[in-house]
Motif scaffolding. Structure first.
Motif, PDB file in Angstrom:
ATOM      1  N   VAL A  41       0.857  -1.192   0.000  1.00  0.00           N
ATOM      2  CA  VAL A  41       0.000   0.000   0.000  1.00  0.00           C
ATOM      3  C   VAL A  41       0.896   1.245   0.000  1.00  0.00           C
ATOM      4  CG1 VAL A  41      -1.714   1.299   1.294  1.00  0.00           C
ATOM      5  CG2 VAL A  41      -1.847  -1.199   1.211  1.00  0.00           C
ATOM      6  N   GLY A  42       0.540   2.203  -0.851  1.00  0.00           N
ATOM      7  CA  GLY A  42       1.333   3.435  -0.906  1.00  0.00           C
ATOM      8  C   GLY A  42       2.480   3.365  -1.899  1.00  0.00           C
ATOM      9  N   ARG A  43       2.720   2.178  -2.478  1.00  0.00           N
ATOM     10  CA  ARG A  43       3.773   2.036  -3.487  1.00  0.00           C
ATOM     11  C   ARG A  43       3.119   1.643  -4.803  1.00  0.00           C
ATOM     12  NH1 ARG A  43       8.470  -0.244  -1.154  1.00  0.00           N
ATOM     13  NH2 ARG A  43       9.353  -0.377  -3.252  1.00  0.00           N
ATOM     14  N   ARG A  44       3.487   2.314  -5.879  1.00  0.00           N
ATOM     15  CA  ARG A  44       2.939   1.955  -7.191  1.00  0.00           C
ATOM     16  C   ARG A  44       3.804   0.854  -7.796  1.00  0.00           C
ATOM     17  NH1 ARG A  44       0.610   6.545  -9.442  1.00  0.00           N
ATOM     18  NH2 ARG A  44       0.181   5.498 -11.404  1.00  0.00           N
ATOM     19  N   GLY A  45       3.192  -0.270  -8.057  1.00  0.00           N
ATOM     20  CA  GLY A  45       3.928  -1.362  -8.670  1.00  0.00           C
ATOM     21  C   GLY A  45       3.900  -1.260 -10.188  1.00  0.00           C
ATOM     22  N   TYR A  46       4.194  -2.376 -10.845  1.00  0.00           N
ATOM     23  CA  TYR A  46       4.185  -2.427 -12.304  1.00  0.00           C
ATOM     24  C   TYR A  46       2.766  -2.668 -12.810  1.00  0.00           C
ATOM     25  CZ  TYR A  46       9.315  -2.979 -12.406  1.00  0.00           C
ATOM     26  OH  TYR A  46      10.672  -2.816 -12.291  1.00  0.00           O
ATOM     27  N   HIS A  47       2.482  -2.096 -13.982  1.00  0.00           N
ATOM     28  CA  HIS A  47       1.197  -2.236 -14.654  1.00  0.00           C
ATOM     29  C   HIS A  47       0.936  -3.724 -14.933  1.00  0.00           C
ATOM     30  CE1 HIS A  47      -2.016  -1.676 -17.524  1.00  0.00           C
ATOM     31  NE2 HIS A  47      -1.940  -0.361 -17.426  1.00  0.00           N
ATOM     32  N   GLU A  48      -0.140  -4.259 -14.348  1.00  0.00           N
ATOM     33  CA  GLU A  48      -0.365  -5.701 -14.382  1.00  0.00           C
ATOM     34  C   GLU A  48      -0.573  -6.230 -15.808  1.00  0.00           C
ATOM     35  OE1 GLU A  48      -3.422  -6.782 -11.615  1.00  0.00           O
ATOM     36  OE2 GLU A  48      -2.429  -5.754  -9.946  1.00  0.00           O
ATOM     37  N   ASP A  49      -1.338  -5.497 -16.620  1.00  0.00           N
ATOM     38  CA  ASP A  49      -1.601  -5.978 -17.980  1.00  0.00           C
ATOM     39  C   ASP A  49      -0.317  -6.055 -18.797  1.00  0.00           C
ATOM     40  OD1 ASP A  49      -4.240  -6.091 -17.314  1.00  0.00           O
ATOM     41  OD2 ASP A  49      -4.804  -4.229 -18.325  1.00  0.00           O
ATOM     42  N   GLU A  50       0.573  -5.078 -18.600  1.00  0.00           N
ATOM     43  CA  GLU A  50       1.843  -5.087 -19.340  1.00  0.00           C
ATOM     44  C   GLU A  50       2.692  -6.284 -18.944  1.00  0.00           C
ATOM     45  OE1 GLU A  50       4.140  -1.539 -19.097  1.00  0.00           O
ATOM     46  OE2 GLU A  50       2.518  -0.249 -19.780  1.00  0.00           O
ATOM     47  N   VAL A  51       2.765  -6.529 -17.637  1.00  0.00           N
ATOM     48  CA  VAL A  51       3.564  -7.664 -17.164  1.00  0.00           C
ATOM     49  C   VAL A  51       2.968  -8.971 -17.683  1.00  0.00           C
ATOM     50  CG1 VAL A  51       4.373  -8.937 -15.137  1.00  0.00           C
ATOM     51  CG2 VAL A  51       4.369  -6.428 -15.116  1.00  0.00           C
ATOM     52  N   ASP A  52       1.636  -9.107 -17.604  1.00  0.00           N
ATOM     53  CA  ASP A  52       0.982 -10.337 -18.073  1.00  0.00           C
ATOM     54  C   ASP A  52       1.240 -10.566 -19.565  1.00  0.00           C
ATOM     55  OD1 ASP A  52       0.006 -10.795 -15.545  1.00  0.00           O
ATOM     56  OD2 ASP A  52      -1.990  -9.974 -15.953  1.00  0.00           O
ATOM     57  N   ALA A  53       1.166  -9.493 -20.349  1.00  0.00           N
ATOM     58  CA  ALA A  53       1.401  -9.618 -21.795  1.00  0.00           C
ATOM     59  C   ALA A  53       2.847 -10.032 -22.062  1.00  0.00           C
ATOM     60  CB  ALA A  53       1.088  -8.287 -22.493  1.00  0.00           C
ATOM     61  N   PHE A  54       3.765  -9.476 -21.277  1.00  0.00           N
ATOM     62  CA  PHE A  54       5.170  -9.826 -21.456  1.00  0.00           C
ATOM     63  C   PHE A  54       5.407 -11.298 -21.079  1.00  0.00           C
ATOM     64  CE2 PHE A  54       9.732  -9.833 -20.367  1.00  0.00           C
ATOM     65  CZ  PHE A  54      10.239  -9.291 -21.539  1.00  0.00           C
ATOM     66  N   LEU A  55       4.731 -11.764 -20.024  1.00  0.00           N
ATOM     67  CA  LEU A  55       4.889 -13.163 -19.632  1.00  0.00           C
ATOM     68  C   LEU A  55       4.374 -14.103 -20.721  1.00  0.00           C
ATOM     69  CD1 LEU A  55       4.058 -13.386 -15.814  1.00  0.00           C
ATOM     70  CD2 LEU A  55       6.251 -13.060 -16.944  1.00  0.00           C
ATOM     71  N   ASP A  56       3.341 -13.680 -21.438  1.00  0.00           N
ATOM     72  CA  ASP A  56       2.869 -14.492 -22.566  1.00  0.00           C
ATOM     73  C   ASP A  56       3.962 -14.639 -23.625  1.00  0.00           C
ATOM     74  OD1 ASP A  56       0.402 -14.892 -21.424  1.00  0.00           O
ATOM     75  OD2 ASP A  56      -0.601 -13.288 -22.542  1.00  0.00           O
TER      76      ASP A  56
ATOM     77  N   ARG B  90      -1.906   1.655 -13.044  1.00  0.00           N
ATOM     78  CA  ARG B  90      -2.883   2.733 -13.200  1.00  0.00           C
ATOM     79  C   ARG B  90      -3.243   3.314 -11.838  1.00  0.00           C
ATOM     80  NH1 ARG B  90      -4.705  -1.484 -15.633  1.00  0.00           N
ATOM     81  NH2 ARG B  90      -6.415  -1.801 -14.165  1.00  0.00           N
ATOM     82  N   LEU B  91      -3.604   4.587 -11.845  1.00  0.00           N
ATOM     83  CA  LEU B  91      -4.029   5.239 -10.604  1.00  0.00           C
ATOM     84  C   LEU B  91      -5.190   4.454  -9.992  1.00  0.00           C
ATOM     85  CD1 LEU B  91      -2.785   7.746  -9.412  1.00  0.00           C
ATOM     86  CD2 LEU B  91      -4.707   9.075 -10.287  1.00  0.00           C
ATOM     87  N   GLY B  92      -5.123   4.222  -8.699  1.00  0.00           N
ATOM     88  CA  GLY B  92      -6.185   3.475  -8.041  1.00  0.00           C
ATOM     89  C   GLY B  92      -5.925   1.979  -7.968  1.00  0.00           C
ATOM     90  N   THR B  93      -4.871   1.515  -8.660  1.00  0.00           N
ATOM     91  CA  THR B  93      -4.494   0.103  -8.540  1.00  0.00           C
ATOM     92  C   THR B  93      -3.067   0.038  -8.002  1.00  0.00           C
ATOM     93  OG1 THR B  93      -3.576  -0.054 -10.775  1.00  0.00           O
ATOM     94  CG2 THR B  93      -5.920  -0.503 -10.532  1.00  0.00           C
ATOM     95  N   ARG B  94      -2.746  -1.066  -7.349  1.00  0.00           N
ATOM     96  CA  ARG B  94      -1.414  -1.174  -6.749  1.00  0.00           C
ATOM     97  C   ARG B  94      -0.401  -1.802  -7.692  1.00  0.00           C
ATOM     98  NH1 ARG B  94      -3.427  -3.783  -1.277  1.00  0.00           N
ATOM     99  NH2 ARG B  94      -1.304  -4.554  -1.084  1.00  0.00           N
ATOM    100  N   GLY B  95      -0.882  -2.647  -8.592  1.00  0.00           N
ATOM    101  CA  GLY B  95       0.043  -3.287  -9.526  1.00  0.00           C
ATOM    102  C   GLY B  95       0.836  -4.402  -8.861  1.00  0.00           C
TER     103      GLY B  95
END
Length: 193
Positions: A121-136, A164-169
């Protein structure tokens, strides 16, 4: 680093003394922590990758022995990646372990099974969709190789945007540690270029 880290690796490691004018880390504290690391790798200890990530060492007492900080940090990075593998149930197999040539360090199934925790909480992680696409892409590369496959250089160079704002990633350290494993796996299979 393409093989399993053993307790013997930990007991054999030697760190240089810090350069003149640099305090370094207290040698006794580092040695005590490495004993915990060795026990954990031997199945006796309870250290987690997070413990390794957050450990802090004091500077040596005046006149006390010290270790060069960047050497200790680099070794602990390797320990952390090893513990990440184990926690996620991904086990690099020693090369040639099954008698049918080198076993893959990482399979497409391993990639599909990978689950990252959310950033704190309070830390912005990596964009989940981007990471998922890269893992594919990673899974496809490991499955097929050949044209269109990712190279070691591309994996090293990848940059994910913030969640994205509002998500932790996804937690950055976990994703970065997994990318280290991907690089090692691609080097192991000879997909350098």
């Amino acid at each position: 680093m393409s093989r399993v880290m053993t307790p013997e690796d930990v007991s054999r490691i030697h760190f240089a003394m810090p350069p003149v004018g640099h305090r370094g880390y207290d040698a006794e504290e580092v040695d005590a922590f490495l004993e915990l690391v060795a026990a954990t790798l031997d199945g006796q200890g309870v250290l987690t990758a997070d413990d390794v990530r957050h450990v802090a060492f004091d500077a040596p007492r005046f006149g006390g022995r010290g270790y060069q900080a960047d050497q200790v940090d680099e070794f602990l990075d390797r320990v952390r990646v090893e513990l990440e593998y184990r926690q996620h149930g991904i086990r690099p197999v020693p090369a040639g372990g099954n008698g049918s040539g080198p076993a893959p360090l990482l399979t497409p199934d391993d990639v599909h099974r990978m689950r990252f925790t959310q950033a704190p909480v309070g830390r912005r992680g990596y964009h989940e969709d981007e990471v998922d696409a890269f893992l594919d892409l990673v899974a496809a590369t490991l499955a097929h190789g050949g044209p269109g496959s990712l190279t070691v250089a591309e994996v090293r160079a990848v940059h994910f945007t913030e969640a994205r704002l509002g998500t932790r990633g996804y937690q950055r350290d976990e994703v970065d540690a997994f990318l280290d494993l991907v690089v090692t796996a691609l080097e192991h299979t000879g997909q350098h270029h």
